[in-house]
Design a protein around this motif. Structure first.
Motif, mmCIF file in Angstrom:
data_model
loop_
_atom_site.group_PDB
_atom_site.id
_atom_site.type_symbol
_atom_site.label_atom_id
_atom_site.label_comp_id
_atom_site.label_asym_id
_atom_site.label_seq_id
_atom_site.Cartn_x
_atom_site.Cartn_y
_atom_site.Cartn_z
ATOM 1 N N GLU A 127 91.733 73.077 111.048
ATOM 2 C CA GLU A 127 90.846 71.938 110.834
ATOM 3 C C GLU A 127 90.811 71.499 109.374
ATOM 4 O O GLU A 127 90.283 70.433 109.051
ATOM 5 N N ILE A 128 91.372 72.317 108.476
ATOM 6 C CA ILE A 128 91.331 72.027 107.044
ATOM 7 C C ILE A 128 92.538 71.172 106.655
ATOM 8 O O ILE A 128 93.677 71.523 106.950
ATOM 9 N N MET A 129 92.280 70.068 105.981
ATOM 10 C CA MET A 129 93.345 69.212 105.457
ATOM 11 C C MET A 129 93.282 69.261 103.933
ATOM 12 O O MET A 129 92.401 68.657 103.316
ATOM 13 N N LEU A 130 94.187 69.991 103.322
ATOM 14 C CA LEU A 130 94.246 70.067 101.870
ATOM 15 C C LEU A 130 94.782 68.759 101.298
ATOM 16 O O LEU A 130 95.715 68.172 101.857
ATOM 17 N N ASP A 131 94.203 68.301 100.189
ATOM 18 C CA ASP A 131 94.721 67.072 99.578
ATOM 19 C C ASP A 131 95.882 67.418 98.649
ATOM 20 O O ASP A 131 96.205 68.589 98.413
ATOM 21 N N THR A 132 96.531 66.391 98.126
ATOM 22 C CA THR A 132 97.746 66.611 97.337
ATOM 23 C C THR A 132 97.463 67.428 96.076
ATOM 24 O O THR A 132 98.291 68.250 95.662
#
Length: 341
Positions: free
Chosen positions: A302-307
């Motif tokens: 569920e975690i979306m790491l940013d750039t």
């Protein structure tokens, strides 16, 4: 739960797979991983299935078959709801044919695993380590026999080097036999060796990557960090973990701790989320001693790491490439681009 295609096959597998090396505790080594019995294993299987984690990974060498037996009991009555992956090849006795992946060993081991698991088929049957004594043609013909007999659905390998895997793929094409669809590898923020040739090979040849020990032998569990040595009761404090130079480990845990403070996510969930974004990953094999550990880690997808977060983790965990990859990057970088997440 996200489902991903397993390599070049048509099989969909969950991005997070429950590993069962903690089931049994049948040897001194595996007791350091865990001693999960049937009742607790059943609770873990229940929790996994409720979360959409429908694939379970084991091996005949885990606690000398006890892991397979416990998994078989834990899934009894619901076999059609899930996928089973197991492996063979590691030593199970002192005899000259008690290890390796000869035709005789592969077929006999598969039949023994079927009995321990209490099932009539294995969804993914993996050769646990490369056997340089047995011809790859012999291994492939044995796996094909099991596929034709309906005892396994797909074949894969684990812990192969790039040239070992490519040799097997080329032989399968030459013989007109089914190719391995998956390669299970050791890969994490603390161990990025698989990126140099195994990752590009998997992408080029459509072999899905399954990751074992994605938390680096419990070193990315959140219990270890700078000025925080592994607790005496943790797996990371034993020889059942994998060595990582202290400064390399602490450079990575420093960033993970900072990201955990910024995002509210736990360190292991962040480490798993980084892996899920890497190229060619079909699934991560995660283990757990307790339902609480499993429930927390099953939400990593569920975690979306940013750039920026990815770049910080990339920089903290970066290592210099071995030859010939440093030479290719120095002289032919435009013609040898790295895999892109």
């Amino acid at each position: 739960m996200e489902y991903r295609t397993l390599g070049g096959s048509g099989l969909k597998v969950p991005a997070l797979i429950l590993g069962t090396a903690t089931f049994g505790g049948g040897t001194d080594f595996f007791r350091k991983w865990g001693e999960t019995g049937v009742a607790e294993a059943t609770r873990l299987v229940d929790l996994a299935l409720d979360a959409g984690c429908t694939m379970f990974d084991t091996a005949d060498s885990y606690s000398l078959g006890r892991s397979e037996e416990i998994l078989g009991q834990a899934i009894r009555g619901r076999r059609d709801q899930l996928l089973i992956a197991t492996k063979t090849g590691m030593a199970l006795g002192p005899g000259p044919n008690d290890l390796g992946t000869s035709r005789s060993r592969i077929i006999a081991s598969c039949e023994a695993s079927l009995k321990r698991l209490g099932t009539d088929r294995i969804d993914l049957y993996q050769l646990h380590a490369f056997d340089a004594v047995t011809p790859v043609d012999e291994m492939l013909h044995a796996l094909d026999t099991l596929i034709r007999d309906g005892k396994i659905r797909y074949a894969g390998v684990s812990n192969y080097s790039g040239w070992h895997l490519m040799k097997m793929l080329a032989a399968a094409d030459r013989l007109g036999l089914p190719r391995p669809v998956a390669h299970q590898v050791y890969y994490s923020l603390v161990a990025r060796d698989a990126e140099w040739e195994l990752m590009p090979l998997g992408l080029d040849q459509k072999v899905g990557t399954l990751v074992w020990s994605p938390l680096g032998g419990a070193r990315l569990s959140g219990r270890v960090g700078r000025n925080r040595p592994a607790p005496a009761d943790s797996r990371a404090a034993t020889d059942a973990s994998w060595q990582v130079p202290d400064e390399r480990l602490y450079a990575i845990t420093d960033v993970l701790e900072a990201l955990a403070a910024e995002t509210g996510h736990s360190i292991p969930r962040l480490a798993l989320a980084w892996l899920l974004g890497r190229p060619g990953i079909s699934g991560l094999v995660i283990g757990a001693r307790t339902p609480e550990q499993l429930a927390a880690n099953l939400t990593a997808g569920e975690i979306m790491l940013d750039t920026d977060q990815i770049a910080r983790l990339d920089a903290a965990s970066a290592v210099s490439p071995p030859y010939p990859y440093w030479h290719q990057q120095r002289t032919m970088a435009a013609r040898n681009p790295p895999p892109v997440p």
